[in-house]
Design a protein around this motif. Structure first.
Motif, mmCIF file in Angstrom:
data_model
loop_
_atom_site.group_PDB
_atom_site.id
_atom_site.type_symbol
_atom_site.label_atom_id
_atom_site.label_comp_id
_atom_site.label_asym_id
_atom_site.label_seq_id
_atom_site.Cartn_x
_atom_site.Cartn_y
_atom_site.Cartn_z
ATOM 1 N N MET A 289 92.474 43.012 29.746
ATOM 2 C CA MET A 289 92.193 43.625 30.988
ATOM 3 C C MET A 289 90.389 43.543 31.258
ATOM 4 S SD MET A 289 94.377 46.794 31.250
ATOM 5 C CE MET A 289 93.742 47.250 33.010
ATOM 6 N N HIS A 290 89.701 43.763 30.252
ATOM 7 C CA HIS A 290 88.262 43.808 30.415
ATOM 8 C C HIS A 290 87.539 42.514 29.596
ATOM 9 C CE1 HIS A 290 89.418 47.711 31.652
ATOM 10 N NE2 HIS A 290 88.567 47.605 32.679
ATOM 11 N N GLU A 291 88.192 41.619 28.960
ATOM 12 C CA GLU A 291 87.420 40.714 28.366
ATOM 13 C C GLU A 291 86.554 39.950 28.707
ATOM 14 O OE1 GLU A 291 90.692 38.620 26.397
ATOM 15 O OE2 GLU A 291 90.958 40.059 24.631
ATOM 16 N N GLN A 292 86.869 39.428 29.967
ATOM 17 C CA GLN A 292 85.765 38.525 30.961
ATOM 18 C C GLN A 292 84.720 39.399 31.447
ATOM 19 O OE1 GLN A 292 88.713 37.367 33.781
ATOM 20 N NE2 GLN A 292 88.459 35.257 33.392
ATOM 21 N N PHE B 206 93.183 46.376 38.905
ATOM 22 C CA PHE B 206 92.779 46.919 40.211
ATOM 23 C C PHE B 206 91.159 47.014 40.282
ATOM 24 C CE2 PHE B 206 93.032 50.587 36.945
ATOM 25 C CZ PHE B 206 91.794 51.298 37.033
ATOM 26 N N LYS B 207 90.468 47.027 41.293
ATOM 27 C CA LYS B 207 88.980 47.002 41.241
ATOM 28 C C LYS B 207 88.648 48.453 41.966
ATOM 29 C CE LYS B 207 88.985 42.019 41.729
ATOM 30 N NZ LYS B 207 88.806 40.880 42.524
ATOM 31 N N SER B 208 87.443 48.692 41.506
ATOM 32 C CA SER B 208 86.802 50.113 41.863
ATOM 33 C C SER B 208 85.216 50.051 42.169
ATOM 34 C CB SER B 208 86.934 51.282 40.712
ATOM 35 O OG SER B 208 88.468 51.135 40.265
ATOM 36 N N ILE B 209 84.939 51.146 42.773
ATOM 37 C CA ILE B 209 83.675 51.355 43.030
ATOM 38 C C ILE B 209 83.562 52.983 42.635
ATOM 39 C CG2 ILE B 209 83.183 49.803 44.723
ATOM 40 C CD1 ILE B 209 83.409 51.918 46.913
ATOM 41 N N TYR B 210 82.495 53.387 42.027
ATOM 42 C CA TYR B 210 82.234 54.836 41.838
ATOM 43 C C TYR B 210 80.970 55.227 42.293
ATOM 44 C CZ TYR B 210 85.271 53.105 38.155
ATOM 45 O OH TYR B 210 86.336 52.715 37.294
ATOM 46 N N LEU C 137 87.223 54.995 44.024
ATOM 47 C CA LEU C 137 87.932 54.443 45.179
ATOM 48 C C LEU C 137 88.660 53.133 44.421
ATOM 49 C CD1 LEU C 137 85.903 54.554 48.574
ATOM 50 C CD2 LEU C 137 87.571 56.232 47.476
ATOM 51 N N ALA C 138 89.866 52.801 44.348
ATOM 52 C CA ALA C 138 90.432 51.786 43.752
ATOM 53 C C ALA C 138 91.388 50.977 44.499
ATOM 54 C CB ALA C 138 91.158 52.265 42.526
ATOM 55 N N ALA C 139 91.172 49.744 44.458
ATOM 56 C CA ALA C 139 92.161 48.815 45.309
ATOM 57 C C ALA C 139 93.107 48.213 44.240
ATOM 58 C CB ALA C 139 91.707 48.036 46.041
ATOM 59 N N ASP C 140 94.350 48.446 44.260
ATOM 60 C CA ASP C 140 95.209 47.739 43.278
ATOM 61 C C ASP C 140 95.530 45.902 43.478
ATOM 62 O OD1 ASP C 140 95.937 50.052 42.314
ATOM 63 O OD2 ASP C 140 97.980 50.239 43.251
ATOM 64 N N CYS C 141 95.446 45.382 42.559
ATOM 65 C CA CYS C 141 95.449 43.957 42.531
ATOM 66 C C CYS C 141 96.143 43.388 41.436
ATOM 67 C CB CYS C 141 94.072 43.311 42.817
ATOM 68 S SG CYS C 141 93.004 43.780 41.244
ATOM 69 N N GLY C 142 97.080 44.027 40.780
ATOM 70 C CA GLY C 142 97.608 43.609 39.551
ATOM 71 C C GLY C 142 98.958 43.046 40.077
ATOM 72 N N THR C 143 99.291 41.928 39.084
ATOM 73 C CA THR C 143 100.563 41.017 39.456
ATOM 74 C C THR C 143 101.504 41.885 38.520
ATOM 75 O OG1 THR C 143 100.478 39.749 37.518
ATOM 76 C CG2 THR C 143 99.344 38.990 39.474
ATOM 77 N N PRO C 144 102.726 41.539 39.173
ATOM 78 C CA PRO C 144 104.026 42.274 38.380
ATOM 79 C C PRO C 144 103.868 42.003 37.014
ATOM 80 C CG PRO C 144 104.715 41.389 40.566
ATOM 81 C CD PRO C 144 103.310 41.065 40.384
ATOM 82 N N GLU C 145 103.659 40.730 36.574
ATOM 83 C CA GLU C 145 103.617 40.223 35.201
ATOM 84 C C GLU C 145 102.451 40.850 34.428
ATOM 85 O OE1 GLU C 145 105.400 37.292 37.794
ATOM 86 O OE2 GLU C 145 103.200 37.978 37.881
ATOM 87 N N GLN C 146 101.441 41.120 34.998
ATOM 88 C CA GLN C 146 100.349 42.118 34.338
ATOM 89 C C GLN C 146 100.803 43.449 34.184
ATOM 90 O OE1 GLN C 146 97.369 41.144 37.258
ATOM 91 N NE2 GLN C 146 96.054 39.995 35.796
ATOM 92 N N MET C 147 101.432 44.310 35.206
ATOM 93 C CA MET C 147 102.066 45.425 34.929
ATOM 94 C C MET C 147 103.106 45.701 33.904
ATOM 95 S SD MET C 147 99.883 46.795 36.912
ATOM 96 C CE MET C 147 100.452 48.569 36.861
ATOM 97 N N GLN C 148 103.936 44.309 33.922
ATOM 98 C CA GLN C 148 105.163 44.368 32.726
ATOM 99 C C GLN C 148 104.274 44.239 31.448
ATOM 100 O OE1 GLN C 148 108.449 44.836 32.977
ATOM 101 N NE2 GLN C 148 108.531 44.639 30.914
ATOM 102 N N ARG C 149 103.284 43.693 31.357
ATOM 103 C CA ARG C 149 102.689 43.359 30.020
ATOM 104 C C ARG C 149 102.003 44.858 29.689
ATOM 105 N NH1 ARG C 149 97.974 38.877 29.744
ATOM 106 N NH2 ARG C 149 97.876 39.772 27.489
ATOM 107 N N LEU C 150 101.600 45.571 30.596
ATOM 108 C CA LEU C 150 100.967 46.935 30.206
ATOM 109 C C LEU C 150 102.107 47.886 29.871
ATOM 110 C CD1 LEU C 150 98.035 47.111 32.767
ATOM 111 C CD2 LEU C 150 98.024 46.973 30.269
#
Length: 182
Positions: free
Chosen positions: A172-175, A120-124, A135-148
């Protein structure tokens, strides 16, 4: 067996009930649902006048605030960083995040983000009471959610033993940490 149906409401303190209702209406499009005011707290019978306002946070979710003028001024837990305690609301897209961010900034409200959390992407930003809002906008793929999902219990177990951040989901945050963009 009891099953929670949903959150009935979440309540926080505010400095000024009218200002809070107007601010949440203007910036987060939350409708004013209900006001309750008493001179005595119903649950404790304590004499303490208050205004309790309720706002529509969408899909049956209610955000409420208490203005309690006879109490000392609001403060924060000095031992908890400001970024920890916050209210996070889901929005439909990153475009909405950017639109709200521009509106807030145009009125002089400082905004952090857009922060990329991979799923997800957020502003604070802070409301007029000092509460941090995300405020958060989801953008995860089903594969990413499964990994988590596959590593959540292992992460919790490792954290419980070591009190050090497990690296199972560091991807998730390495980049972001390698090359900050803001």
């Amino acid at each position: 067996m009891m099953n929670i149906e949903r959150i009935h409401h979440v309540a926080y303190r505010c400095k000024d009930a009218r200002q809070t209702v107007e601010w949440y209406g203007k910036y987060l499009n939350m409708g004013f649902i209900l006001a309750i005011a008493e001179d005595q707290v119903p649950s404790t019978r304590q004499a303490d006048p208050y205004m309790h306002v309720f706002l529509d946070a969408g899909q049956g979710n209610v955000l409420a605030f208490f203005e309690i003028p006879n109490s000392p001024p609001m403060g924060r837990d000095a031992n908890t960083p400001a970024w920890v305690q916050h209210l996070a609301f889901k929005v439909d897209s990153e475009a909405t995040l950017k639109e709200v961010m521009q509106r807030l900034q145009a009125d002089g409200i400082e905004v952090v983000g857009v922060t990329d959390h991979t799923i997800f992407k957020s502003i604070y930003f802070f409301d007029p009471n000092g509460h941090r809002i995300e405020l958060a906008a989801d953008c995860g793929t089903p594969e990413q959610m499964q990994r988590l999902d596959e590593v959540k219990w292992a992460m919790l177990e490792e954290w419980s033993r070591t009190r050090r951040a497990p690296k199972h989901a560091a991807w998730m945050h390495e980049q972001e940490f390698a090359a900050p963009t803001h």
